[in-house]
Design a protein around this motif. Structure first.
Motif, mmCIF file in Angstrom:
data_model
loop_
_atom_site.group_PDB
_atom_site.id
_atom_site.type_symbol
_atom_site.label_atom_id
_atom_site.label_comp_id
_atom_site.label_asym_id
_atom_site.label_seq_id
_atom_site.Cartn_x
_atom_site.Cartn_y
_atom_site.Cartn_z
ATOM 1 N N GLN A 187 28.416 -4.376 -0.537
ATOM 2 C CA GLN A 187 27.307 -3.803 0.582
ATOM 3 C C GLN A 187 26.215 -4.043 1.249
ATOM 4 O O GLN A 187 25.754 -4.979 0.323
ATOM 5 N N VAL A 188 25.630 -3.979 2.363
ATOM 6 C CA VAL A 188 24.321 -4.404 2.361
ATOM 7 C C VAL A 188 23.473 -3.316 1.681
ATOM 8 O O VAL A 188 23.579 -1.485 1.719
ATOM 9 N N ARG A 189 22.397 -3.644 1.420
ATOM 10 C CA ARG A 189 20.811 -2.697 0.725
ATOM 11 C C ARG A 189 19.670 -3.282 0.434
ATOM 12 O O ARG A 189 19.588 -4.474 0.692
ATOM 13 N N ASN A 190 19.083 -2.780 1.031
ATOM 14 C CA ASN A 190 18.011 -3.104 1.509
ATOM 15 C C ASN A 190 16.642 -1.909 0.937
ATOM 16 O O ASN A 190 17.059 -0.986 1.656
ATOM 17 N N ALA A 191 15.814 -2.931 0.327
ATOM 18 C CA ALA A 191 14.453 -1.633 -0.068
ATOM 19 C C ALA A 191 13.353 -2.131 0.291
ATOM 20 O O ALA A 191 12.792 -2.915 0.201
ATOM 21 N N VAL A 192 12.430 -0.709 0.550
ATOM 22 C CA VAL A 192 11.044 -1.263 0.621
ATOM 23 C C VAL A 192 9.504 -0.649 0.384
ATOM 24 O O VAL A 192 10.452 0.837 -0.061
ATOM 25 N N THR A 193 9.028 -1.051 -0.438
ATOM 26 C CA THR A 193 7.551 -0.490 -1.453
ATOM 27 C C THR A 193 6.439 0.051 -0.360
ATOM 28 O O THR A 193 6.274 -1.140 -0.115
ATOM 29 N N VAL A 194 6.502 0.997 -0.108
ATOM 30 C CA VAL A 194 4.667 1.367 0.004
ATOM 31 C C VAL A 194 3.675 1.774 -1.287
ATOM 32 O O VAL A 194 4.474 2.819 -1.363
ATOM 33 N N PHE A 195 2.382 1.575 -0.401
ATOM 34 C CA PHE A 195 1.806 1.756 -2.070
ATOM 35 C C PHE A 195 0.466 2.683 -1.231
ATOM 36 O O PHE A 195 -0.133 1.862 -0.208
ATOM 37 N N VAL A 196 0.379 3.945 -2.486
ATOM 38 C CA VAL A 196 -1.269 4.129 -1.483
ATOM 39 C C VAL A 196 -2.238 4.467 -2.994
ATOM 40 O O VAL A 196 -1.793 4.552 -4.042
ATOM 41 N N THR A 197 -3.512 3.848 -2.632
ATOM 42 C CA THR A 197 -4.621 3.407 -3.398
ATOM 43 C C THR A 197 -5.671 4.491 -3.642
ATOM 44 O O THR A 197 -6.261 4.519 -1.871
ATOM 45 N N GLN A 198 -6.324 4.403 -3.969
ATOM 46 C CA GLN A 198 -7.352 5.334 -3.584
ATOM 47 C C GLN A 198 -8.760 4.386 -4.357
ATOM 48 O O GLN A 198 -8.690 5.145 -5.896
ATOM 49 N N PRO A 199 -9.446 3.964 -3.696
ATOM 50 C CA PRO A 199 -10.063 3.222 -3.972
ATOM 51 C C PRO A 199 -11.629 3.973 -4.602
ATOM 52 O O PRO A 199 -12.964 2.863 -5.775
ATOM 53 N N GLU A 200 -12.489 4.989 -3.535
ATOM 54 C CA GLU A 200 -13.409 5.842 -4.161
ATOM 55 C C GLU A 200 -12.982 7.481 -3.540
ATOM 56 O O GLU A 200 -11.890 7.578 -2.872
ATOM 57 N N GLU A 201 -13.671 7.766 -4.057
ATOM 58 C CA GLU A 201 -13.372 9.630 -3.833
ATOM 59 C C GLU A 201 -13.229 9.536 -1.795
ATOM 60 O O GLU A 201 -14.277 8.934 -1.584
ATOM 61 N N GLY A 202 -11.669 10.329 -1.952
ATOM 62 C CA GLY A 202 -11.779 10.834 -0.446
ATOM 63 C C GLY A 202 -11.055 9.636 0.429
ATOM 64 O O GLY A 202 -10.986 10.414 1.263
ATOM 65 N N ILE A 203 -11.073 8.657 -0.353
ATOM 66 C CA ILE A 203 -10.660 7.343 0.317
ATOM 67 C C ILE A 203 -9.332 7.097 0.141
ATOM 68 O O ILE A 203 -8.854 6.522 -1.370
ATOM 69 N N PHE A 204 -8.321 7.110 0.366
ATOM 70 C CA PHE A 204 -6.793 6.117 0.521
ATOM 71 C C PHE A 204 -6.768 4.974 0.864
ATOM 72 O O PHE A 204 -6.413 5.666 2.324
ATOM 73 N N ILE A 205 -5.691 4.715 0.528
ATOM 74 C CA ILE A 205 -5.705 2.894 1.331
ATOM 75 C C ILE A 205 -3.662 2.976 1.083
ATOM 76 O O ILE A 205 -3.382 3.420 -0.018
ATOM 77 N N VAL A 206 -3.619 2.665 2.594
ATOM 78 C CA VAL A 206 -2.153 2.807 2.595
ATOM 79 C C VAL A 206 -2.084 1.119 3.157
ATOM 80 O O VAL A 206 -2.377 0.607 3.516
ATOM 81 N N ASN A 207 -1.089 0.696 1.878
ATOM 82 C CA ASN A 207 -0.229 -1.080 1.766
ATOM 83 C C ASN A 207 0.961 -0.881 1.921
ATOM 84 O O ASN A 207 1.597 -0.437 1.137
ATOM 85 N N GLY A 208 1.582 -1.834 2.733
ATOM 86 C CA GLY A 208 2.406 -2.371 1.908
ATOM 87 C C GLY A 208 3.576 -2.141 4.364
ATOM 88 O O GLY A 208 3.141 -0.883 4.202
ATOM 89 N N ALA A 209 4.324 -3.080 4.300
ATOM 90 C CA ALA A 209 5.308 -2.357 5.653
ATOM 91 C C ALA A 209 4.656 -2.818 6.284
ATOM 92 O O ALA A 209 4.586 -1.151 7.625
ATOM 93 N N GLY A 210 3.269 -3.447 6.907
ATOM 94 C CA GLY A 210 2.452 -2.932 8.050
ATOM 95 C C GLY A 210 1.002 -3.332 7.566
ATOM 96 O O GLY A 210 0.862 -3.781 6.432
ATOM 97 N N ASP A 211 0.316 -2.941 8.662
ATOM 98 C CA ASP A 211 -1.286 -2.825 8.195
ATOM 99 C C ASP A 211 -2.013 -2.278 7.610
ATOM 100 O O ASP A 211 -1.408 -1.328 7.457
ATOM 101 N N SER A 212 -2.897 -2.491 6.897
ATOM 102 C CA SER A 212 -3.503 -2.091 5.333
ATOM 103 C C SER A 212 -3.871 -1.016 6.606
ATOM 104 O O SER A 212 -4.885 -0.601 7.085
ATOM 105 N N VAL A 213 -3.858 0.432 6.308
ATOM 106 C CA VAL A 213 -4.810 2.022 7.083
ATOM 107 C C VAL A 213 -5.326 2.514 6.200
ATOM 108 O O VAL A 213 -5.611 2.572 4.656
#
Length: 668
Positions: free
Chosen positions: A572-598
């Motif tokens: 079978q065809v099978r593809n997996a993609v992982t996207v990360f969320v980190t918190q560099p400082e209080e109240g700020i969340f960074i989304v990384n993976g599958a596109g530009d950082s947000v």
């Protein structure tokens, strides 16, 4: 619904296999042809034409082509591959000491550039001055480039800029580490990228040869390639990420073994010309190696079946150590071209030389061995030293005896380097030759095999006696040695699966007594708790004795010789993609993976975006790889401990997996 035929092709080190498979009738036809390294299309067309002739069906009946291969695995096991330039961004030379990177790099060039990112994707400025200075000359001495940036999985911008610059100047293939893995661990990701770059030309030639043949034959259908975890990917993806095809052949054989035997629990051992691949089936599924596939001694970041690959096969080099009172014989890890095959391909070049060497009163150091070019394109011979080039120029497309080629001791090391680059084959005696002498095989030239073993039998041990009285006696010794080494590698893989990998069967007196049923007051016995499935063209010849030695039930399916090709078309065809969320400082969340950082200020919105990104990207990847109506699943892992009474997000990982059967072209 029409009963479309699926064409499975497996290109191994010695043979190329083809099967025509029906989802309602099973294997319809099967065929083999010699793998032709100089032009892979010749072996592919030979196998496919033979299978079409056997089935007597038109090409219009084929709805899908799927390819598996052991070429990438064999190349890494034998230390082969093209010369690649490694560009490290934000790393230091000390990082080469980690994860075997320096050893893998060898004499290939490496550049260190300032730059890279931190764990949250923030950059250190990139400086490409050193790259711009080196590129014009460097691009003339390598066949590809590998680019690895510090924390590139969190922000790939620097890798992309370096890749674009290299392509603009050199026009050579470039692999970026973020394209291969989303896992942290820079040096191991760099190692994986380097190995990928070395394999690009080899896999590109294979896929191109297959596509060209199919085009000429009028087979205009989707083409898939088996990945190391048994899943299918498009040919275009395999060209970009050839490292994912390491263990492709073994993974396909495991899928094929399950399909052909119906066994849910088994030890599966696939013997080819170059390697023996061992894995365990548990409850109908192969285990995946969570740490990444180990091939040729290197731990990569490639997700693959938990399979152990050993440099042991029917075409393994025979190494005779005659320094002790009794000569010791070991097989592998290098593959030789069997003398029987070399003579079959070049009837005028081998037998007469062996007869001349046998007439000599004393055995020469290089008797029974020849060198021949593999036939790879000349551009892959770039970067040779003057000594390597001079020796390479003497070797041609016809086997040349080493006793006339090597005139000094240093030339032997030079020849070994040409072999390691995949430019030259050594021809010599192998277990396949032994089987030709004993009558277990007969497809090549048994006369050359016998002459080669007669020569080798003249080797004297420490007592001054020949190591064997007759070619037949030496042949039985070689087959017995392959049986024992096969038992050792199978036990090694099974013990590792049981968590006692530190126990080395090859150096254990207890295991030796158990395998050989040595009598004594204390009796040692060994047995497997499940059947041993033997795969490969030579499995029926070798594996009954191996299973008996291991105290296991032997299971060798009727289509054992083409199990890889069967596995190639039932996956079978099978593809997996992982996207990360980190918190560099209080109240700020960074989304990384599958596109530009947000950057977001709301955790719930960050998680929602990460899930959406992962699922969308996985579905897009599965469809791009030819999946028909893929289904997606989502898993998450959130590391958010309580610190002094408040919750602190360290990292959240959202992994979407999309899978489905490949699209099949409609007839007509």
């Amino acid at each position: 619904m029409a009963d479309h035929l699926l064409l499975g092709i497996d290109t191994g080190g010695t043979y190329t296999d083809a099967v025509l498979y029906s989802e309602t009738r099973g294997v319809v036809a099967r065929a083999k042809a010699l793998t032709t390294r100089h032009d892979l299309a010749v072996g592919i067309s030979g196998a496919v034409e033979a299978v079409l002739a056997e089935a007597q069906v038109p090409v219009a009946a084929i709805g899908l082509v799927s390819l598996s291969t052991t070429l990438a695995t064999n190349a890494l096991v034998e230390g082969q591959g093209g010369r690649a330039g490694l560009v490290m961004i934000g790393f230091s030379p000390d990082d080469l000491k980690r994860d075997g990177l320096a050893d893998a790099l060898g004499n290939d060039p490496v550049l260190f550039l300032p730059g890279g990112h931190n764990v949250h994707g923030n950059e250190t400025p990139l400086d490409m001055t050193a790259l711009d200075e080196a590129l014009p000359q460097l691009s003339q001495t390598v066949s590809s480039f590998a680019v690895a940036g510090y924390f590139a999985v969190r922000n790939p911008a620097h890798e992309q800029r370096v890749r674009d610059r290299i392509r603009a100047v050199s026009h050579l293939p470039v692999t970026c580490s973020h394209e291969l893995s989303s896992k942290l661990g820079g040096p191991r990701r760099a190692l994986t990228t380097l190995l990928n770059a070395r394999l690009i030309s080899m896999i590109d030639r294979l896929i191109g040869a297959c596509e060209d043949y199919l085009q000429r034959r009028g087979i205009h259908v989707p083409m898939m390639v088996v990945r190391g975890d048994g899943a299918l990917i498009s040919a275009a993806e395999a060209r970009l990420r050839p490292i994912e095809t390491i263990l492709s052949g073994p993974a396909a054989s495991l899928v094929g073994a399950r399909h052909l035997t119906g066994l849910d629990n088994a030890v599966v051992s696939d013997i080819g010309g170059t390697t023996t691949d061992v894995a365990v089936l548990d409850n109908g599924r192969p285990k995946l190696d969570a740490e990444g596939a180990v091939v040729g001694g290197y731990r990569t970041m490639v997700e693959a079946v938990a399979m152990r690959t050993f440099g042991l096969g029917g075409d393994s080099e025979v190494r005779i150590n005659d320094r002790g009172l009794k000569a010791k014989i070991d097989l592998g890890p290098r593959r030789f071209m069997p003398l029987s095959l070399a003579s079959h391909l070049h009837p005028e070049a081998v037998v007469s030389v062996l007869e001349r060497q046998l007439r000599a009163p004393h055995m020469g150091r290089h008797d029974g061995r020849f060198a021949v070019r593999t036939g790879v394109p000349e551009r892959l011979a770039s970067g040779l030293t003057a000594q390597e080039q001079a020796l390479y120029d003497k070797i041609g497309a016809t086997p040349l005896p080493l006793d006339g080629l090597l005139l000094s001791t240093p030339q032997k090391a030079t020849l070994d380097r040409l072999v390691a680059r995949g430019l030259v084959h050594i021809c010599g005696i192998t277990p396949s030759d032994a089987m030709h002498v004993l009558g277990g095989q007969g497809q090549w030239d048994a006369v050359a095999a016998r002459l080669g073993l007669e020569l080798a039998a003249r080797t004297k041990d420490g007592t001054g006696k020949p190591i064997a009285e007759t070619p037949e006696a030496l042949a039985r010794t070689l087959v017995d040695r392959l049986t024992r080494q096969s038992a050792d590698v199978i036990l090694s893989a099974c013990l590792a699966d049981d968590g006692v990998g530190a126990l080395d069967p090859a150096n254990s007196i207890s295991i030796d007594r158990a395998l050989h049923r040595v009598p004594g007051i204390v009796k040692f016995r060994i047995a497997l708790d499940r059947p041993l499935v033997g795969l490969g063209a030579s499995a029926p010849v070798y594996y009954p004795a191996i299973a008996e030695m291991l105290g296991a039930v032997s299971s060798i399916p009727a289509d054992a010789g083409v199990a890889n090709a069967v596995g190639a078309v039932v996956g079978q065809v099978r593809n997996a993609v992982t996207v990360f969320v980190t918190q560099p400082e209080e109240g700020i969340f960074i989304v990384n993976g599958a596109g530009d950082s947000v950057r977001l200020i709301d955790e719930e919105k960050a998680f929602s975006l990460a899930k959406e990104r992962a699922m969308t990207a996985a579905l897009q990847a599965a469809r791009a790889n030819g999946a028909d109506e893929p289904v997606v699943t989502l898993s998450e892992a959130i590391d958010a401990p309580e610190v002094e009474g408040s919750r602190k997000l360290i990292e959240a990982r959202f992994t979407a997996t999309a899978s489905g059967r490949p699209r099949i072209a409609q007839e007509g």
